[in-house]
Write a protein that holds these residues in place. Structure first.
Motif, PDB file in Angstrom:
ATOM      1  N   LEU A   1       0.852  -1.176   0.000  1.00 34.74           N
ATOM      2  CA  LEU A   1       0.000   0.000   0.000  1.00 34.74           C
ATOM      3  C   LEU A   1       0.895   1.236   0.000  1.00 34.74           C
ATOM      4  CD1 LEU A   1      -2.488  -1.042   2.841  1.00 34.74           C
ATOM      5  CD2 LEU A   1      -2.746  -1.431   0.388  1.00 34.74           C
ATOM      6  N   GLY A   2       0.624   2.175  -0.893  1.00 35.68           N
ATOM      7  CA  GLY A   2       1.471   3.354  -0.943  1.00 35.68           C
ATOM      8  C   GLY A   2       0.722   4.583  -1.442  1.00 35.68           C
ATOM      9  N   ARG A   3       1.377   5.724  -1.319  1.00 35.20           N
ATOM     10  CA  ARG A   3       0.859   6.999  -1.809  1.00 35.20           C
ATOM     11  C   ARG A   3      -0.556   7.300  -1.292  1.00 35.20           C
ATOM     12  NH1 ARG A   3       5.719   7.445  -3.577  1.00 35.20           N
ATOM     13  NH2 ARG A   3       6.171   8.791  -5.365  1.00 35.20           N
ATOM     14  N   SER A   4      -0.807   6.961  -0.038  1.00 36.97           N
ATOM     15  CA  SER A   4      -2.091   7.281   0.567  1.00 36.97           C
ATOM     16  C   SER A   4      -2.276   8.793   0.608  1.00 36.97           C
ATOM     17  CB  SER A   4      -2.154   6.703   1.979  1.00 36.97           C
ATOM     18  OG  SER A   4      -3.317   7.133   2.631  1.00 36.97           O
ATOM     19  N   CYS A   5      -3.417   9.251   0.135  1.00 38.12           N
ATOM     20  CA  CYS A   5      -3.566  10.683  -0.080  1.00 38.12           C
ATOM     21  C   CYS A   5      -5.038  11.068  -0.115  1.00 38.12           C
ATOM     22  CB  CYS A   5      -2.890  11.026  -1.410  1.00 38.12           C
ATOM     23  SG  CYS A   5      -2.998  12.733  -1.898  1.00 38.12           S
ATOM     24  N   VAL A   6      -5.443  12.044   0.702  1.00 41.03           N
ATOM     25  CA  VAL A   6      -6.816  12.535   0.734  1.00 41.03           C
ATOM     26  C   VAL A   6      -6.773  14.064   0.798  1.00 41.03           C
ATOM     27  CG1 VAL A   6      -8.984  12.591   2.048  1.00 41.03           C
ATOM     28  CG2 VAL A   6      -7.663  10.467   1.921  1.00 41.03           C
ATOM     29  N   LEU A   7      -7.597  14.716  -0.012  1.00 35.33           N
ATOM     30  CA  LEU A   7      -7.651  16.172   0.010  1.00 35.33           C
ATOM     31  C   LEU A   7      -8.142  16.656   1.380  1.00 35.33           C
ATOM     32  CD1 LEU A   7      -9.139  16.959  -3.524  1.00 35.33           C
ATOM     33  CD2 LEU A   7      -6.749  17.110  -2.771  1.00 35.33           C
ATOM     34  N   PRO A   8      -7.635  17.812   1.838  1.00 36.03           N
ATOM     35  CA  PRO A   8      -7.928  18.265   3.212  1.00 36.03           C
ATOM     36  C   PRO A   8      -9.405  18.293   3.562  1.00 36.03           C
ATOM     37  CG  PRO A   8      -6.212  19.626   2.237  1.00 36.03           C
ATOM     38  CD  PRO A   8      -6.705  18.727   1.144  1.00 36.03           C
ATOM     39  N   GLU A   9     -10.236  18.778   2.655  1.00 32.58           N
ATOM     40  CA  GLU A   9     -11.653  18.929   2.979  1.00 32.58           C
ATOM     41  C   GLU A   9     -12.395  17.598   3.067  1.00 32.58           C
ATOM     42  OE1 GLU A   9     -11.158  20.132  -1.448  1.00 32.58           O
ATOM     43  OE2 GLU A   9      -9.971  20.099   0.413  1.00 32.58           O
ATOM     44  N   TYR A  10     -11.735  16.509   2.668  1.00 32.25           N
ATOM     45  CA  TYR A  10     -12.358  15.185   2.716  1.00 32.25           C
ATOM     46  C   TYR A  10     -11.725  14.288   3.778  1.00 32.25           C
ATOM     47  CZ  TYR A  10     -15.023  16.279  -1.455  1.00 32.25           C
ATOM     48  OH  TYR A  10     -15.897  16.848  -2.348  1.00 32.25           O
ATOM     49  N   ARG A  11     -10.947  14.850   4.660  1.00 34.42           N
ATOM     50  CA  ARG A  11     -10.294  14.049   5.693  1.00 34.42           C
ATOM     51  C   ARG A  11     -11.266  13.780   6.837  1.00 34.42           C
ATOM     52  NH1 ARG A  11      -4.474  17.121   5.150  1.00 34.42           N
ATOM     53  NH2 ARG A  11      -4.120  16.380   3.002  1.00 34.42           N
ATOM     54  N   THR A  12     -12.167  12.857   6.564  1.00 35.01           N
ATOM     55  CA  THR A  12     -13.209  12.477   7.507  1.00 35.01           C
ATOM     56  C   THR A  12     -13.172  10.971   7.703  1.00 35.01           C
ATOM     57  OG1 THR A  12     -14.854  12.109   5.767  1.00 35.01           O
ATOM     58  CG2 THR A  12     -14.666  14.349   6.652  1.00 35.01           C
ATOM     59  N   LYS A  13     -13.860  10.514   8.739  1.00 34.44           N
ATOM     60  CA  LYS A  13     -13.944   9.069   8.982  1.00 34.44           C
ATOM     61  C   LYS A  13     -14.551   8.349   7.788  1.00 34.44           C
ATOM     62  CE  LYS A  13     -16.189   9.290  12.892  1.00 34.44           C
ATOM     63  NZ  LYS A  13     -16.895   8.812  14.101  1.00 34.44           N
ATOM     64  N   ARG A  14     -15.524   8.969   7.143  1.00 35.48           N
ATOM     65  CA  ARG A  14     -16.212   8.325   6.044  1.00 35.48           C
ATOM     66  C   ARG A  14     -15.262   8.038   4.879  1.00 35.48           C
ATOM     67  NH1 ARG A  14     -21.555  10.760   3.112  1.00 35.48           N
ATOM     68  NH2 ARG A  14     -20.061  12.379   2.513  1.00 35.48           N
ATOM     69  N   THR A  15     -14.379   8.977   4.585  1.00 35.79           N
ATOM     70  CA  THR A  15     -13.456   8.780   3.474  1.00 35.79           C
ATOM     71  C   THR A  15     -12.469   7.656   3.755  1.00 35.79           C
ATOM     72  OG1 THR A  15     -13.621  11.142   2.964  1.00 35.79           O
ATOM     73  CG2 THR A  15     -11.831   9.923   1.928  1.00 35.79           C
ATOM     74  N   VAL A  16     -11.905   7.628   4.961  1.00 39.02           N
ATOM     75  CA  VAL A  16     -10.953   6.566   5.267  1.00 39.02           C
ATOM     76  C   VAL A  16     -11.650   5.223   5.376  1.00 39.02           C
ATOM     77  CG1 VAL A  16     -10.866   6.563   7.791  1.00 39.02           C
ATOM     78  CG2 VAL A  16      -8.790   6.163   6.478  1.00 39.02           C
ATOM     79  N   GLU A  17     -12.902   5.221   5.828  1.00 39.72           N
ATOM     80  CA  GLU A  17     -13.671   3.985   5.811  1.00 39.72           C
ATOM     81  C   GLU A  17     -13.730   3.423   4.398  1.00 39.72           C
ATOM     82  OE1 GLU A  17     -15.200   2.135   7.972  1.00 39.72           O
ATOM     83  OE2 GLU A  17     -14.945   3.313   9.788  1.00 39.72           O
ATOM     84  N   LEU A  18     -13.978   4.299   3.461  1.00 38.11           N
ATOM     85  CA  LEU A  18     -14.155   3.867   2.083  1.00 38.11           C
ATOM     86  C   LEU A  18     -12.835   3.392   1.488  1.00 38.11           C
ATOM     87  CD1 LEU A  18     -16.507   3.610   0.188  1.00 38.11           C
ATOM     88  CD2 LEU A  18     -16.010   5.892  -0.690  1.00 38.11           C
ATOM     89  N   LEU A  19     -11.747   4.073   1.789  1.00 35.20           N
ATOM     90  CA  LEU A  19     -10.438   3.623   1.324  1.00 35.20           C
ATOM     91  C   LEU A  19     -10.137   2.223   1.837  1.00 35.20           C
ATOM     92  CD1 LEU A  19      -8.251   6.842   1.668  1.00 35.20           C
ATOM     93  CD2 LEU A  19      -8.674   5.569  -0.437  1.00 35.20           C
ATOM     94  N   TRP A  20     -10.421   1.988   3.130  1.00 30.92           N
ATOM     95  CA  TRP A  20     -10.135   0.674   3.675  1.00 30.92           C
ATOM     96  C   TRP A  20     -11.100  -0.386   3.159  1.00 30.92           C
ATOM     97  CZ3 TRP A  20      -6.156  -1.677   5.260  1.00 30.92           C
ATOM     98  CH2 TRP A  20      -5.087  -0.950   5.763  1.00 30.92           C
TER      99      TRP A  20
END
Length: 291
Positions: free
Chosen positions: A142-161
């Motif tokens: 797993l590499g280059r993990s990256c989320v735009l600042p305004e989307y740094r929420t639990k929901r976004t990381v849930e979806l990535l995982w």
């Protein structure tokens, strides 16, 4: 490098899509509300993901990329050509899919890596030794993990995982690993957090792995009795805390990455180490997308 803390998340937040929706969008790996995750389908989508990476790594974190990458305002390297690119898209954003990308992860399976010169992490850590101890397992980087600042929420990381897990199921992955980073190149500034990792979640025995000898930096900077766990957890980057909650371990030494202005540790996450709570949670949704 940048990701959102999945500690203390509300596991009722994710609503699985209907079977009909999953069949309609066969390459979707997860969906929560207006966000969905899937692999990049086109060269234009990969280019857009590289632009998102540039915004986070260069504009925000002050990485120094090769001149051509800086000119193009894209974080790009040779691995992009054969990795899979996991995307998170906000479907409410007007425009083409390239305009909707708000987060990304780069995925590299062992068979693909071996056919193309190896893993990215092997430039910093002794990955070959780790693989040699597990000839019967399939690894994924797993590499280059990256989320735009305004989307740094639990929901976004849930979806990535959820996307990572669905992808791992689909390809029969036995273990995941990858670099996770602290901001900056001054090791002493992270003495508390690094020492906590060393004393509490060190990868041992058949999972033990170190940095390459000429790059290795000591993580055991404070005696265990001097490490305040609560303060140490507060000092950990959200991505690393998320990996820990899943059951991850860390390699025994760190690496200073001057180009990206980070201090890197290696995360090692055998599938068998992921707690039942998370296996059940991710499996319930990701299994729908893994076929």
């Amino acid at each position: 490098m940048s990701a959102i803390d999945i500690l203390n998340r509300d596991t009722t937040e994710a609503a699985p899509p209907s079977t009909a929706a999953a069949q309609k969008d066969g390459d979707i790996l997860g969906r929560i509300g207006n966000l969905e995750t899937r692999l990049a389908r086109t060269a234009r989508e990969i280019d857009a993901a590289q632009a998102v990476r540039y915004r986070v790594f260069v504009d925000e974190m002050k990485a120094q990329l090769p001149l051509e990458a800086m000119r193009r305002q894209r974080d790009v390297d040779a691995y992009d050509a054969f990795c899979d690119h996991l995307l998170v898209l906000d479907r409410t954003i007007e425009g083409d899919p390239e305009d909707q990308i708000v987060g990304t992860y780069r995925l590299l399976r062992q068979d693909v890596a071996m056919a193309n010169g190896g893993f990215y992490s092997a430039s910093e850590f002794e990955i070959e030794g780790l693989l040699a101890k597990h000839p019967d397992k399939r690894f994924m980087e797993l590499g280059r993990s990256c989320v735009l600042p305004e989307y740094r929420t639990k929901r976004t990381v849930e979806l990535l995982w959820q996307g990572n897990w669905a992808y791992a199921l689909k390809h029969g992955v036995s273990a995941m690993f990858g670099c996770a980073s602290f901001p900056g190149v001054y090791l002493e500034g992270h003495a508390l957090a690094l020492s906590f990792l060393y004393h509490n979640v060190l990868a041992k025995n058949e999972w033990a792995v170190s940095a390459l000898p000429h790059l290795a930096r000591n993580m055991d900077l404070m005696p265990v009795e001097a490490v305040n766990p609560k303060r140490a957890l507060m000092a950990l980057p959200p991505l690393i805390k998320g990996y820990m909650r899943l059951g991850a371990m860390v390699g025994s030494s760190a690496v200073i990455d001057h180009a990206f202005n980070t201090t890197d540790v290696l995360i090692v996450l055998p599938i068998s180490s992921i707690s039942d709570r998370y296996l059940n949670y991710y499996g319930a949704d990701a299994g729908r997308f893994a076929s």
